[in-house]
Design a protein around this motif. Structure first.
Motif, PDB file in Angstrom:
ATOM      1  N   LEU A  46      16.401  -1.461 -12.548  1.00 49.27           N
ATOM      2  CA  LEU A  46      16.727  -0.230 -11.847  1.00 49.27           C
ATOM      3  C   LEU A  46      16.410   0.967 -12.738  1.00 49.27           C
ATOM      4  CD1 LEU A  46      20.123  -1.295 -10.229  1.00 49.27           C
ATOM      5  CD2 LEU A  46      17.814  -1.396  -9.250  1.00 49.27           C
ATOM      6  N   GLY A  47      16.120   2.097 -12.102  1.00 47.83           N
ATOM      7  CA  GLY A  47      15.838   3.310 -12.863  1.00 47.83           C
ATOM      8  C   GLY A  47      14.477   3.316 -13.530  1.00 47.83           C
ATOM      9  N   MET A  48      13.510   2.592 -13.005  1.00 47.99           N
ATOM     10  CA  MET A  48      12.160   2.583 -13.590  1.00 47.99           C
ATOM     11  C   MET A  48      11.520   3.961 -13.490  1.00 47.99           C
ATOM     12  SD  MET A  48      10.317  -1.036 -12.562  1.00 47.99           S
ATOM     13  CE  MET A  48      10.967  -1.275 -10.912  1.00 47.99           C
ATOM     14  N   ASN A  49      10.701   4.303 -14.501  1.00 46.01           N
ATOM     15  CA  ASN A  49       9.905   5.518 -14.398  1.00 46.01           C
ATOM     16  C   ASN A  49       8.624   5.203 -13.614  1.00 46.01           C
ATOM     17  OD1 ASN A  49       7.957   4.377 -16.189  1.00 46.01           O
ATOM     18  ND2 ASN A  49       9.028   5.233 -17.972  1.00 46.01           N
ATOM     19  N   ASN A 100      14.025   5.130  -3.447  1.00 40.25           N
ATOM     20  CA  ASN A 100      14.783   4.036  -2.824  1.00 40.25           C
ATOM     21  C   ASN A 100      13.928   3.260  -1.838  1.00 40.25           C
ATOM     22  OD1 ASN A 100      17.129   4.638  -4.244  1.00 40.25           O
ATOM     23  ND2 ASN A 100      17.911   6.010  -2.644  1.00 40.25           N
ATOM     24  N   GLU A 101      13.040   3.968  -1.121  1.00 41.68           N
ATOM     25  CA  GLU A 101      12.165   3.303  -0.156  1.00 41.68           C
ATOM     26  C   GLU A 101      11.262   2.290  -0.845  1.00 41.68           C
ATOM     27  OE1 GLU A 101      13.702   6.959   1.586  1.00 41.68           O
ATOM     28  OE2 GLU A 101      12.636   6.562  -0.298  1.00 41.68           O
ATOM     29  N   ASP A 156       0.844  -1.202   0.000  1.00 39.88           N
ATOM     30  CA  ASP A 156       0.000   0.000   0.000  1.00 39.88           C
ATOM     31  C   ASP A 156       0.881   1.254   0.000  1.00 39.88           C
ATOM     32  OD1 ASP A 156      -2.188  -1.665   0.147  1.00 39.88           O
ATOM     33  OD2 ASP A 156      -2.665  -1.221   2.242  1.00 39.88           O
ATOM     34  N   TYR A 157       1.898   1.234   0.858  1.00 37.64           N
ATOM     35  CA  TYR A 157       2.802   2.385   0.921  1.00 37.64           C
ATOM     36  C   TYR A 157       3.529   2.578  -0.408  1.00 37.64           C
ATOM     37  CZ  TYR A 157       6.853   5.254   1.861  1.00 37.64           C
ATOM     38  OH  TYR A 157       7.809   6.243   1.774  1.00 37.64           O
ATOM     39  N   ALA A 158       4.052   1.482  -0.966  1.00 38.25           N
ATOM     40  CA  ALA A 158       4.803   1.582  -2.214  1.00 38.25           C
ATOM     41  C   ALA A 158       3.934   2.165  -3.322  1.00 38.25           C
ATOM     42  CB  ALA A 158       5.328   0.205  -2.616  1.00 38.25           C
TER      43      ALA A 158
END
Length: 592
Positions: free
Chosen positions: A497-500, A470-471, A457-459
Motif C-alpha cells: 500500500l502507498g506505492m509511488n 484507489n481505482e 490498460d486503464y490502470a
C-alpha cells in the motif's frame, strides 16, 4: 486457405461463386505500390459479388468473411508458418524448442534486414487486406440487403462498419511495427494511378485509426446480440477497446517522448504530452462503463470458452474463431505423453516463472514471501500452474518429468524443452480412451482483446497520468482475486500500500506480464515501454534438473539464449526494401 467461418446459418456458396471470390481476393493481393493489372472482367466480377438482386447478400457476406479471415491471424504458433512459434518466444518469456534456427529466434537475435525481413513482417499482406476491406466498404450499398439487426436497423451498416474495423485493425498492426504508414482511406488504386503514396506521420495514422473507430462504434452490434448466428462478428465493445489500445500505444514512451528519431514525425510524436495518457485512460474507462464485460471466475476458462451462449465468457471482447481442436496441445504439449502426442514447441523461461509471485501475492524475492528454492512451485500464484508445465506437476495421469533423462526431456535430437518448462496456457483437459489419456477437443479461439487487458490498460494509463489511485488498486485486487491469490488480513492481495508512481508502474507491468503471458502482449509491451534494449541485454534462463540414483533432484539455473537488440532501430521494423526502391516517396525507418 481455410475460410473464417463466422456466419454459420447462411447457405454455402456454390463452388463456382467460391472460386470467383477466391479469384477476386487474389486479384486484389498487393501492397500500397505493387498492384496487379485489373482484367477487363473485374466489373462483372464485382457485380456478381455485390449483386443488386441478392436481398440475402450471400455473396457479399462471404466476401466480408474472407476479409475477416485475412485480417485476423490466430496468434497460436503463427511465427514461421504452420506449427511455428508464439511471437512471445521472441521476448524474455520463452524460447523456441525447435532444434534448428527458428524464425522467432532470428527475431530475438536481430537476424533480419530491410532486404531479408523477419517472419513477422506483414506489410504486403496488410495492404492486400486493406484494399479488400475498402472494396467491400465502397460496394456493399449496391446490395439490397434486407437483414435486420435486433434493434430493427438494417444490418448493412453493421457489415460496412465491420469492414472499417478490420481495416482500422490492420492499420494498427502496421502502426506498432513500422510507425506511420501510407493511408489509402476509401481509394482503390489501379495500376494506371499515381500510387507513389508517402507515409503519413505517426500522429496522423493514430488520428485516422481512432476517428474510424469512433465513427463506427454506434453502428456495430452490441455484445449482447452475440449468438450462434453472428458469433465472431465485430461488436461495439471491440471498436471501443481497440480505440483504447491504440491510444495506449500512442501515449507510450516509445512514441510519446521517446521517439527513436526525436524530430522524425514518422516514428512517433516529436513532443511529449501527458494528456495522451488521459485519452487512453478515458477510452478504457468507456469500455468499463459499458457494464457488458467482466472477469470469468476461472482464469483458465477465459481462453477455452466461447462467448456464446451469452454470458459464457464475459471476458472476450475481440477474437478470431478457431473452433474446437487439439492443435495447441499437439504442438506445445510435453513430448513424453505418447498416447496423447505433444511436440513441445514452446519453452517458457525461468525469467517468466520467477515473475509469478507466491500465493500470498508477494514476489518470490520479497521478505516474508515463503519462497523455498528447493520447493519452488509450492504456494505460488495459481496462474503459474495454468501457464507453465514444470517438473512434477500432474498432467495426463502422471507427473511431468523435465529432469535430464526424464520422459519429457530424454535428450538426443528430439525436439523438447530447452528450459525445463513447457507451455500450459490455452490447453484444455483430457479424456481417457481405451485406458490411455488423450487430449480433448478444445475451443482455441484467439483473443486479441479481453476485459482483463482493458482493466490493465486503464490502470497503466491512469497511473502514468496522475499516479496511483484507489481505482488502480481495486483493478489489481480484482485481477488477483480472480487468479486465486490470498487476500491476506489487510485484503491487499500481497500488494504494497502507498506505492509511488514508479513502484506502481513496475507492479502493473509485472501483472500484465503474468496475466497475459503468450497473448502477444509482452513482445509489444517491452517495445512500447522502450525497455527492450535493457531486457534483451539480459540472458534468458532455464533449469537443468539432475536426478540422483536415490531420486533426489538438483535444480541448476542455466543460460539458454542471449537475445540481441541493436538499439534503437529494432524498436521498429524496417519498411521492406522492395517498397522503398519502387516508391520514391517511401521513407525508410531510421537505421535500416
Amino acid at each position: 486457405m481455410t475460410l473464417y467461418k463466422i456466419y454459420t446459418n447462411k447457405k454455402n456458396l456454390s463452388i463456382g461463386i467460391a472460386l470467383v471470390c477466391l479469384v477476386l481476393v487474389l486479384l486484389f493481393s498487393s501492397c500500397a505500390k505493387d498492384y496487379e493489372t485489373v482484367p477487363l472482367g473485374q466489373q462483372s466480377t464485382l457485380d456478381l459479388i455485390f449483386d443488386v438482386h441478392d436481398s440475402a447478400g450471400i455473396n457479399a457476406i462471404q466476401y466480408l468473411n474472407n476479409v475477416y479471415n485475412d485480417a485476423l491471424i490466430s496468434g497460436h504458433n503463427r511465427v514461421g508458418g504452420s506449427n511455428g512459434d508464439y511471437i512471445d518466444a521472441a521476448s524474455d518469456d520463452a524460447v523456441s524448442s525447435y532444434t534448428g534456427l527458428s524464425s522467432v529466434e532470428k527475431i530475438a537475435e536481430g537476424a533480419y534486414t530491410a532486404t531479408q525481413t523477419n517472419a513477422d513482417d506483414i506489410w504486403t499482406a496488410s495492404y492486400t487486406t486493406i484494399r479488400a476491406a475498402t472494396i467491400f466498404i465502397n460496394n456493399i450499398d449496391r446490395v439490397p440487403l434486407k437483414e435486420l439487426l435486433p434493434n430493427g436497423e438494417l444490418a448493412r451498416a453493421a457489415y460496412r462498419s465491420e469492414a472499417r474495423f478490420l481495416r482500422a485493425w490492420t492499420y494498427f498492426e502496421l502502426l506498432r511495427r513500422y510507425g506511420g504508414v501510407p493511408i489509402t482511406k476509401d481509394s482503390v488504386y489501379q495500376l494506371t494511378d499515381n500510387i507513389d503514396l508517402p507515409r503519413e506521420s505517426f500522429a496522423n495514422t493514430v488520428t485516422y485509426i481512432v476517428s474510424e473507430l469512433s465513427d463506427i462504434e454506434d453502428s456495430l452490434r452490441p455484445q449482447e446480440d452475440v449468438n450462434s448466428v453472428n458469433y465472431g462478428r465485430i461488436t461495439k465493445g471491440a471498436a471501443m477497446a481497440l480505440k483504447a489500445k491504440v491510444l495506449l500505444y500512442a501515449a507510450s514512451p516509445l512514441f510519446n517522448g521517446g521517439n527513436i528519431d526525436p524530430s522524425n514525425p514518422l516514428t512517433g510524436y516529436t513532443n511529449y504530452d501527458i494528456n495522451r495518457w488521459k485519452l487512453a485512460a478515458d477510452a478504457a474507462q468507456d469500455v468499463i462503463n459499458l457494464g457488458t464485460y467482466g472477469l470469468v471466475s476461472n482464469y483458465a476458462d477465459a481462453f477455452i470458452t466461447q462467448a456464446e451462449p451469452i454470458g459464457t465468457n464475459t471476458e472476450a471482447i475481440f477474437w478470431r474463431q478457431n473452433g474446437g481442436n487439439t492443435s495447441v496441445e499437439q504442438t506445445n504439449g510435453p513430448i513424453g505423453y505418447t498416447s496423447a502426442g505433444g511436440n513441445g514447441r514452446t519453452s517458457p523461461t525461468e525469467n517468466l516463472v520467477d515473475a509469478f509471485p507466491m500465493s500470498n501475492g508477494l514476489p518470490i524475492d520479497s521478505a516474508g514471501s515463503g519462497y523455498n528454492p528447493n520447493d519452488a512451485y509450492s504456494n505460488r500464484d495459481p496462474r503459474l500452474k495454468a501457464t507453465v508445465f514444470y517438473n512434477g506437476v500432474l498432467w495426463l495421469n502422471r507427473p511431468v518429468q523435465t529432469y535430464d533423462g526424464g520422459l519429457d526431456k530424454p535428450g538426443g535430437t528430439l525436439q523438447q524443452t530447452k528450459t525445463g518448462y513447457y507451455m500450459r496456457k490455452f490447453m484444455g483437459n483430457f479424456e481417457t480412451v481405451n485406458g490411455s489419456p488423450v487430449y480433448s477437443n478444445t475451443i482455441h479461439d484467439w483473443i486479441y482483446l479481453r476485459y482483463a487487458g482493458v482493466l490493465l490498460d486503464y490502470a497503466e494509463a491512469e497511473n502514468e497520468y496522475q499516479g496511483p489511485s484507489n481505482e488502480i488498486y481495486n483493478i489489481l485486487f480484482s485481477i488477483r482475486k480472480r487468479a486465486g491469490i490470498d487476500p491476506g488480513v489487510n485484503m491487499n492481495y500481497g500488494l504494497a500500500l502507498g506505492m509511488n508512481q514508479d513502484q506502481m508502474r513496475q507492479t502493473i507491468r509485472n501483472e500484465r506480464r503474468i496475466e497475459m503471458a503468450f497473448e502477444e502482449q509482452r513482445y509489444w509491451d517491452i517495445r512500447r515501454w522502450k525497455i527492450a534494449a535493457d531486457i534483451y541485454s539480459q540472458p534468458l534462463y532455464g533449469l537443468d534438473i539432475q536426478q540422483t540414483s536415490q531420486g533426489e533432484l538438483f535444480y541448476n539455473k542455466t543460460i539458454v539464449l542471449q537475445p540481441n537488440f541493436i538499439a534503437p532501430k529494432m524498436y521498429l521494423y524496417p519498411i521492406p526494401y522492395s517498397e522503398v526502391v519502387k516508391n520514391t516517396n517511401m521513407k525508410q525507418n531510421p537505421g535500416w
